[in-house]
Write a protein that holds these residues in place. Sequence first.
Motif, PDB file in Angstrom:
ATOM      1  N   MET A 159       0.839  -1.193   0.000  1.00 41.83           N
ATOM      2  CA  MET A 159       0.000   0.000   0.000  1.00 41.83           C
ATOM      3  C   MET A 159       0.876   1.245   0.000  1.00 41.83           C
ATOM      4  O   MET A 159       1.919   1.297   0.664  1.00 41.83           O
ATOM      5  N   THR A 160       0.460   2.281  -0.750  1.00 44.85           N
ATOM      6  CA  THR A 160       1.098   3.591  -0.701  1.00 44.85           C
ATOM      7  C   THR A 160       0.089   4.606  -0.190  1.00 44.85           C
ATOM      8  O   THR A 160      -1.033   4.688  -0.704  1.00 44.85           O
ATOM      9  N   LEU A 161       0.468   5.374   0.831  1.00 43.51           N
ATOM     10  CA  LEU A 161      -0.426   6.380   1.394  1.00 43.51           C
ATOM     11  C   LEU A 161      -0.540   7.585   0.467  1.00 43.51           C
ATOM     12  O   LEU A 161       0.403   7.946  -0.236  1.00 43.51           O
ATOM     13  N   ALA A 162      -1.698   8.217   0.481  1.00 42.65           N
ATOM     14  CA  ALA A 162      -1.956   9.372  -0.364  1.00 42.65           C
ATOM     15  C   ALA A 162      -1.112  10.568   0.078  1.00 42.65           C
ATOM     16  O   ALA A 162      -0.712  10.679   1.243  1.00 42.65           O
ATOM     17  N   ILE A 163      -0.878  11.479  -0.863  1.00 43.65           N
ATOM     18  CA  ILE A 163      -0.165  12.731  -0.607  1.00 43.65           C
ATOM     19  C   ILE A 163      -1.113  13.882  -0.905  1.00 43.65           C
ATOM     20  O   ILE A 163      -1.705  13.954  -1.993  1.00 43.65           O
ATOM     21  N   ASP A 164      -1.280  14.797   0.048  1.00 46.49           N
ATOM     22  CA  ASP A 164      -2.160  15.949  -0.147  1.00 46.49           C
ATOM     23  C   ASP A 164      -1.523  16.973  -1.068  1.00 46.49           C
ATOM     24  O   ASP A 164      -0.292  17.050  -1.184  1.00 46.49           O
TER      25      ASP A 164
ATOM     26  N   GLN B 272      -8.336   0.454  10.106  1.00 43.21           N
ATOM     27  CA  GLN B 272      -8.606   1.760   9.520  1.00 43.21           C
ATOM     28  C   GLN B 272      -7.357   2.639   9.520  1.00 43.21           C
ATOM     29  O   GLN B 272      -6.562   2.613  10.465  1.00 43.21           O
ATOM     30  N   PHE B 273      -7.226   3.455   8.461  1.00 48.77           N
ATOM     31  CA  PHE B 273      -6.128   4.417   8.331  1.00 48.77           C
ATOM     32  C   PHE B 273      -6.727   5.824   8.342  1.00 48.77           C
ATOM     33  O   PHE B 273      -7.702   6.096   7.626  1.00 48.77           O
ATOM     34  N   TYR B 274      -6.124   6.726   9.148  1.00 46.37           N
ATOM     35  CA  TYR B 274      -6.693   8.054   9.350  1.00 46.37           C
ATOM     36  C   TYR B 274      -5.787   9.122   8.736  1.00 46.37           C
ATOM     37  O   TYR B 274      -4.651   9.306   9.181  1.00 46.37           O
ATOM     38  N   PRO B 275      -6.282   9.833   7.715  1.00 47.22           N
ATOM     39  CA  PRO B 275      -5.469  10.848   7.048  1.00 47.22           C
ATOM     40  C   PRO B 275      -5.194  12.054   7.951  1.00 47.22           C
ATOM     41  O   PRO B 275      -5.949  12.336   8.884  1.00 47.22           O
ATOM     42  N   PRO B 276      -4.124  12.805   7.673  1.00 44.44           N
ATOM     43  CA  PRO B 276      -3.713  13.896   8.553  1.00 44.44           C
ATOM     44  C   PRO B 276      -4.431  15.214   8.273  1.00 44.44           C
ATOM     45  O   PRO B 276      -5.182  15.348   7.313  1.00 44.44           O
ATOM     46  N   GLY B 277      -4.193  16.191   9.176  1.00 44.95           N
ATOM     47  CA  GLY B 277      -4.540  17.581   8.927  1.00 44.95           C
ATOM     48  C   GLY B 277      -5.659  18.163   9.742  1.00 44.95           C
ATOM     49  O   GLY B 277      -5.816  19.390   9.776  1.00 44.95           O
TER      50      GLY B 277
ATOM     51  N   HIS C  48       0.764  13.536   9.806  1.00 45.43           N
ATOM     52  CA  HIS C  48       1.012  12.103   9.679  1.00 45.43           C
ATOM     53  C   HIS C  48      -0.283  11.291   9.692  1.00 45.43           C
ATOM     54  O   HIS C  48      -1.274  11.692  10.289  1.00 45.43           O
ATOM     55  N   TYR C  49      -0.208  10.115   9.076  1.00 45.74           N
ATOM     56  CA  TYR C  49      -1.250   9.100   9.191  1.00 45.74           C
ATOM     57  C   TYR C  49      -1.033   8.276  10.455  1.00 45.74           C
ATOM     58  O   TYR C  49       0.082   8.145  10.956  1.00 45.74           O
ATOM     59  N   CYS C  50      -2.118   7.688  10.953  1.00 44.65           N
ATOM     60  CA  CYS C  50      -2.036   6.635  11.963  1.00 44.65           C
ATOM     61  C   CYS C  50      -3.048   5.563  11.557  1.00 44.65           C
ATOM     62  O   CYS C  50      -3.781   5.709  10.572  1.00 44.65           O
ATOM     63  N   ALA C  51      -3.089   4.466  12.295  1.00 43.43           N
ATOM     64  CA  ALA C  51      -4.001   3.365  11.967  1.00 43.43           C
ATOM     65  C   ALA C  51      -4.496   2.731  13.252  1.00 43.43           C
ATOM     66  O   ALA C  51      -3.845   2.823  14.302  1.00 43.43           O
ATOM     67  N   ALA C  52      -5.663   2.088  13.182  1.00 39.36           N
ATOM     68  CA  ALA C  52      -6.250   1.463  14.370  1.00 39.36           C
ATOM     69  C   ALA C  52      -7.009   0.204  13.995  1.00 39.36           C
ATOM     70  O   ALA C  52      -7.584   0.094  12.908  1.00 39.36           O
ATOM     71  N   LEU C  53      -7.023  -0.745  14.937  1.00 37.05           N
ATOM     72  CA  LEU C  53      -7.791  -1.981  14.841  1.00 37.05           C
ATOM     73  C   LEU C  53      -9.141  -1.769  15.516  1.00 37.05           C
ATOM     74  O   LEU C  53      -9.200  -1.418  16.699  1.00 37.05           O
TER      75      LEU C  53
ATOM     76  N   ASN D  26      -0.245   8.153  21.581  1.00 42.20           N
ATOM     77  CA  ASN D  26       0.858   8.457  22.489  1.00 42.20           C
ATOM     78  C   ASN D  26       2.186   8.283  21.757  1.00 42.20           C
ATOM     79  O   ASN D  26       2.227   8.129  20.535  1.00 42.20           O
ATOM     80  N   SER D  27       3.265   8.291  22.514  1.00 42.41           N
ATOM     81  CA  SER D  27       4.601   8.270  21.904  1.00 42.41           C
ATOM     82  C   SER D  27       4.892   6.963  21.174  1.00 42.41           C
ATOM     83  O   SER D  27       5.822   6.904  20.359  1.00 42.41           O
ATOM     84  N   GLU D  28       4.124   5.899  21.443  1.00 39.48           N
ATOM     85  CA  GLU D  28       4.338   4.617  20.783  1.00 39.48           C
ATOM     86  C   GLU D  28       3.395   4.384  19.604  1.00 39.48           C
ATOM     87  O   GLU D  28       3.512   3.371  18.909  1.00 39.48           O
ATOM     88  N   THR D  29       2.469   5.297  19.372  1.00 38.08           N
ATOM     89  CA  THR D  29       1.549   5.143  18.241  1.00 38.08           C
ATOM     90  C   THR D  29       2.313   5.276  16.930  1.00 38.08           C
ATOM     91  O   THR D  29       3.090   6.218  16.751  1.00 38.08           O
ATOM     92  N   LEU D  30       2.111   4.334  16.018  1.00 37.27           N
ATOM     93  CA  LEU D  30       2.799   4.369  14.733  1.00 37.27           C
ATOM     94  C   LEU D  30       2.264   5.524  13.900  1.00 37.27           C
ATOM     95  O   LEU D  30       1.075   5.565  13.577  1.00 37.27           O
ATOM     96  N   LEU D  31       3.136   6.464  13.573  1.00 35.89           N
ATOM     97  CA  LEU D  31       2.801   7.572  12.682  1.00 35.89           C
ATOM     98  C   LEU D  31       3.514   7.361  11.354  1.00 35.89           C
ATOM     99  O   LEU D  31       4.683   6.964  11.319  1.00 35.89           O
ATOM    100  N   MET D  32       2.814   7.634  10.273  1.00 34.79           N
ATOM    101  CA  MET D  32       3.336   7.380   8.931  1.00 34.79           C
ATOM    102  C   MET D  32       3.256   8.647   8.099  1.00 34.79           C
ATOM    103  O   MET D  32       2.321   9.442   8.229  1.00 34.79           O
ATOM    104  N   ASN D  33       4.232   8.844   7.228  1.00 35.42           N
ATOM    105  CA  ASN D  33       4.280  10.020   6.382  1.00 35.42           C
ATOM    106  C   ASN D  33       3.408   9.859   5.150  1.00 35.42           C
ATOM    107  O   ASN D  33       3.164   8.744   4.680  1.00 35.42           O
ATOM    108  N   GLN D  34       2.962  10.972   4.615  1.00 33.72           N
ATOM    109  CA  GLN D  34       2.267  10.934   3.336  1.00 33.72           C
ATOM    110  C   GLN D  34       3.207  10.364   2.270  1.00 33.72           C
ATOM    111  O   GLN D  34       4.380  10.696   2.208  1.00 33.72           O
ATOM    112  N   GLY D  35       2.677   9.455   1.453  1.00 26.20           N
ATOM    113  CA  GLY D  35       3.474   8.835   0.401  1.00 26.20           C
ATOM    114  C   GLY D  35       4.276   7.631   0.829  1.00 26.20           C
ATOM    115  O   GLY D  35       4.918   6.993  -0.011  1.00 26.20           O
ATOM    116  N   ASP D  36       4.248   7.276   2.124  1.00 25.83           N
ATOM    117  CA  ASP D  36       5.006   6.099   2.572  1.00 25.83           C
ATOM    118  C   ASP D  36       4.458   4.832   1.940  1.00 25.83           C
ATOM    119  O   ASP D  36       3.247   4.699   1.706  1.00 25.83           O
TER     120      ASP D  36
END
Length: 601
Positions: free
Chosen positions: A116-121, A187-192, A206-211, A261-271
Amino acid sequence: MGLRFWASGVRRGGAIVVAVLAMASSATVQMAPTALAASGNDVAPNSVNNLDCNSWSTRYTSARPAMKELCTDPISIVNGKASRFIDNGWYVGHDEPSVKFISSAQGSGNQMTYFMTLAIDPKAAPTTSPTGQTVADYAELSPAPWFGLPICDPRSYPQNPCAPDSDSNSSGINDPRAAGSAFMELQFYPPGFTPWIDGPSCDASHYCAALNIDSLECTFGFASCNSACIEPVNFAFLQRNGVPAGPPSPQLTNLSTFTPNSETLLMNQGDRLVVTIRDTRDGLMTSVGDLSTHQSGYMVASAANGFMDTSINNCHGRPFSFHPEYNTAQQRNQVPWAALEGGVLMEDELGHFEPCSSVSNSFPVGGGSAFSDPQVYQTCNGGFEANGVGESCDLSTGQCTGTTEGDQPCPSTDPASGAVCEWSDAFCMPAGPRPVTINGVTRNVSWPVAGCQDNVFQNGDTDFDGSSYIADWPDGSPSHPTSFSYSGPFDANGHLYPQIQFETDVGGSETFCNTNTGVGCTAPPLGPGNAPTFYPFWTIGRSGRTGACVWNFGNRITGQTTQSFGGPAEYGAPNIARYGGTLASAVLANPQLGRGCGVAG
């Protein structure tokens, strides 16, 4: 190995895929330490919790008032007929276009991997002119692209035993022997658009994701439901250490659960990501390996991590490890209470953002030191609002004046009437900085554009005039975001699923849709002036970066799309044999397996 595979595109032989999946799994996933384990076998709920995803519990208060936009859409089945689900008087359906992947291969129903590639705004700031040339960020189009899977829960509808990882489970909506089923959404949550408690984003950039695991506390044929805990949800962000940010169970969910929190996986746009969903001895594990940053996050839906199922009798929880329901991804392996049939799904949540020139009618969220967002409103003015001034409700009388499907008046002024109306635009936030207090700490958050999420009095943009229904989807334009791009899913042996089926349950949220006959159930839906709106669709094309054959969602992308399946016509016809509010195509050959990534059309 993973990066070389991505660059080489999808290969049908399977061996190279298996090698990549094994390396990605061993490199990025470790089992979490025991965390937040519940004591005893019966856990009473806190007064604030996540026992009704749609927030209409007759007894409890929701820990995240915006949660309903992320719920699984249930249907009601009475005397063998499926109809819209009403939660304590409120219609709670929404819009979920998806691709279902079908396979009879062993293990295809309990282990799958996506690349998967994350979207870029866009570089430009969002705008509020609904012309199809609007600048739009992805969070305005969808609050949550997600992957889905049926899950065993013997204490979910229809309250029957369930054998994990087994095709022996029946799933028919009219079968009293159907296994107790829950619906998993990664689910993946877009930033902004922060904060996540009442907005769609975890982070400004950044994006994050949740179960999420949604259950339903009703008996067969909806003879009875517990009105205090109709749709309980287990929720946990994917964490780098695998430990939930807060209690994930419906009973004990609190502000920490919904605060990264500090352990939540954050992902960059386009990753570029490798996303794996698989069963383990301890419970279902969802994991994300970020091939761009070499970070990873995961979550195991285990009793040790604090996950619980829910008693229909008293809403109490029981420590429980959730496992996939089926062994294979055959078409019949479904969730008997969900509007979408369920299965191995790829989906984009729609209808939860309306850009506005300004917002009005104060509607503050929370208060005190736990959570407070005082500059929240409930009415959209100008911008995308078709009537110029949006809908609102009088909180002192409980009555609303709203419209649905554009210029048609609602049949009632009571939002608890079960009518399919847009009653209010709340939650609405202004552009620019505003103060928010979380756990006693006040900070400024800032939205790039004023906007409303349509997620309080109804579950979405039911007059279809917001961002999801304008042609601002990925199409190659620099004014629009790039697409989420997907390769896969691949099963446990590294093989693509041989068949697919397109689905959307948008018909259930259309006033003029007869869910028994399918008459008036359409994609696109009717918007302002009863004219068809734009409706996004799934396409196949070649990745501009790698040449791989990938799925995209939104619009035809210039120079990339090779097959668009007829645009919105891909969703087929109302599935009146099951539920007319859901449109479904015929079962089709998976175009990822075709030569040349399909043909233009």
